[in-house]
Enzyme design. Structure first.
Site, PDB file in Angstrom:
ATOM      1  N   LYS A   1       9.382   7.045   0.470  1.00 37.17           N
ATOM      2  CA  LYS A   1       8.531   7.482   1.525  1.00 37.17           C
ATOM      3  C   LYS A   1       7.140   6.527   0.735  1.00 37.17           C
ATOM      4  CE  LYS A   1       4.457   9.194   1.788  1.00 37.17           C
ATOM      5  NZ  LYS A   1       3.323  10.223   2.620  1.00 37.17           N
ATOM      6  N   ASN A   2       7.168   6.364   0.146  1.00 35.33           N
ATOM      7  CA  ASN A   2       5.878   5.850  -0.591  1.00 35.33           C
ATOM      8  C   ASN A   2       6.183   4.174  -1.269  1.00 35.33           C
ATOM      9  OD1 ASN A   2       4.270   7.699  -0.778  1.00 35.33           O
ATOM     10  ND2 ASN A   2       4.425   8.001  -2.515  1.00 35.33           N
TER      11      ASN A   2
ATOM     12  N   CYS B   1      -4.603  12.169   3.224  1.00 38.53           N
ATOM     13  CA  CYS B   1      -4.477  13.677   2.875  1.00 38.53           C
ATOM     14  C   CYS B   1      -6.375  13.904   2.190  1.00 38.53           C
ATOM     15  CB  CYS B   1      -4.035  13.996   1.341  1.00 38.53           C
ATOM     16  SG  CYS B   1      -1.936  14.286   1.852  1.00 38.53           S
TER      17      CYS B   1
ATOM     18  N   GLN C   1     -10.878  -2.046  -5.165  1.00 41.90           N
ATOM     19  CA  GLN C   1      -9.792  -3.146  -5.977  1.00 41.90           C
ATOM     20  C   GLN C   1      -9.302  -4.012  -5.445  1.00 41.90           C
ATOM     21  OE1 GLN C   1      -9.485  -3.088  -9.994  1.00 41.90           O
ATOM     22  NE2 GLN C   1     -11.595  -2.432  -9.455  1.00 41.90           N
TER      23      GLN C   1
ATOM     24  N   VAL D   1      -5.592  11.826 -12.875  1.00 41.05           N
ATOM     25  CA  VAL D   1      -5.181  10.832 -12.011  1.00 41.05           C
ATOM     26  C   VAL D   1      -6.131  10.910 -10.903  1.00 41.05           C
ATOM     27  CG1 VAL D   1      -3.590   9.731 -10.611  1.00 41.05           C
ATOM     28  CG2 VAL D   1      -3.632  10.148 -13.329  1.00 41.05           C
TER      29      VAL D   1
END
Length: 426
Positions: free
Chosen positions: A24-25, A119, A128, A330
């Site tokens: 999906k990503n 999400c 960035q 992260v």
């Protein structure tokens, strides 16, 4: 129509073969990248997920016409950009949609994109993305939750990302792919999904060097042609099913996997005592009869242990006797699963982005997923314990796992999703 909860009854070993969906990503940015060509493009391995339908709705607004030409094959055609804006009503549904900024800017020279959604855990800023486009010669103004971007001529120059960012790297690559300039990106993401986007663009005639390294050079081209492309397998779904096999002490065969994309996960599960055998694009994960050991895990950007598997790892380690520690620097706020696992009997202490897990036996309980990967953690946990676990928040699972209940039943899971009751006037 309100989605009904998943009903998961666990406490039994699973077994058999399960095919991993395509990423999906990677699929989402590749779909967006088709905006750079005026010719038809057919993509294979597109999972039918709510996020995909959301991005297709946005693409339609921009001028793309699409047709499903197979179960997971999709043809897209954008003869011209009909609208250069990506309004809040569409972008707010999903964070990944923000990369249309670079694609529209490349194709049309101007773009207006609202702040992204997705999400609902923690801040994931786009500074960035914006800094990169400005450094390469684009004018980008933020006003009232919208970003207005404009370029005169081709993007040129270099930019050093201050931190590793998959989305920021995508946006800069898409913005620079067309034109006559040369752009160098330093400290760029080496994520598998970034590599797949670059390979897709190069297949259409782009000139991008350095895929899989921290230095990416984009030589702009006048235009991209059409073609066909198959998206890579989903390493996050593969990792989810690997952890499901371990948590239920089962033996599962995964097909359509890229073992080279899963080294961090494989090594950590092997450290726990799980037996993993690889054969081409197949992987056998066997935890039957094994006394798994607690481990310490720290998430990192690829090729490290992925943050997208941190909640699933929490669920697995909650079943392993002893003390395990998970740290997720992260995305430090990715902790919505913890309170729900507590409801199932897990002992997890949180301090900052650190979870200290005292493993034991879980029990069934009603729980609610607040995001995609928390939902994955909960169905793993539910399949480990006897009794029925009812998981609400199924809409989040539908963002990342295609036909989940059906596929889990195929490996012996007792997973049901009752049909919703319709009101008399529906």
């Amino acid at each position: 129509m309100q989605l009904t909860p998943l009903h998961v009854t666990g406490g039994r070993q699973l077994g058999g073969e399960i095919a991993v969906q395509h990423s999906k990503n990677a699929a989402l940015p590749i779909i967006v990248a088709t905006l750079l060509s005026s010719e038809p493009i057919t993509l294979h391995g597109i999972p039918r997920l709510s996020d995909v339908y959301t991005i297709l709705e946005l693409m339609h607004h921009l001028g793309t016409r699409h047709a499903w030409v197979g179960p997971n094959s999709l043809t897209l055609h954008t003869p011209e950009i009909e609208n250069t804006d990506a309004p809040y009503a569409l972008v707010s549904k999903m964070r990944a949609s923000f990369i249309v900024l670079g694609a529209i800017l490349a194709r049309a020279g101007t773009a207006t994109v609202s702040m992204p959604g997705g999400c609902a855990w923690g801040p994931r800023p786009v500074d960035q993305h914006v800094k990169a486009l400005r450094a390469l010669g684009a004018e980008v103004i933020e006003d009232g939750g919208n970003f207005f971007a404009h370029r005169e001529g081709s993007l040129n120059g270099s930019f050093v990302f201050e931190l590793l960012t998959v989305g920021g790297t995508h946006n800069a690559i898409l913005a620079a792919a067309l034109g006559e300039g040369t752009v160098t990106l330093e400290n760029a993401s080496i994520d598998t999904d970034v590599v797949d986007v670059i390979e897709f663009l190069n297949a259409l005639g782009a000139r991008i060097e350095g895929a899989g390294t921290n230095t990416i050079t984009i030589h702009g081209v006048k235009e991209l042609h059409g073609g066909e492309y198959t998206v890579i397998p989903d390493r996050i779904e593969a990792g989810t099913f690997m952890m499901l096999a371990a948590a239920t002490r089962s033996r599962l065969t995964l097909t359509n996997v890229r073992p080279d994309h899963l080294r961090a996960v494989t090594s950590k599960l092997a450290e726990m005592g799980v037996d993993i055998q690889e054969d081409g694009n197949r992987m056998v994960v066997d935890a039957r009869g094994r006394d798994l050991k607690p481990v310490n895990v720290t998430t990192q950007s690829y090729p490290g242990f992925p943050t997208d598997l941190q909640p699933q790892m929490s669920a697995l380690l909650a079943t392993v006797p002893g003390t395990s520690v998970i740290q997720d620097p992260v995305y430090p706020d990715r902790l919505t699963h913890v309170a729900e696992l507590h409801r199932m009997g897990a002992t997890i202490t949180v301090s900052g982005y650190t979870q200290v897990i005292q493993g034991g036996t879980l029990h069934a309980a009603p729980v609610k997923a607040a995001d995609l990967r928390a939902g994955a953690a909960l169905f793993i946990a539910g399949l480990t314990c006897e009794g029925e676990t009812v998981i609400d928040g199924v809409q989040y699972l539908n963002r990342g796992y295609e036909r989940l209940a059906e596929r889990l039943r195929g490996i012996g899971g007792e997973v049901m999703q009752p049909e919703p009751m319709l009101a008399a006037d529906d």
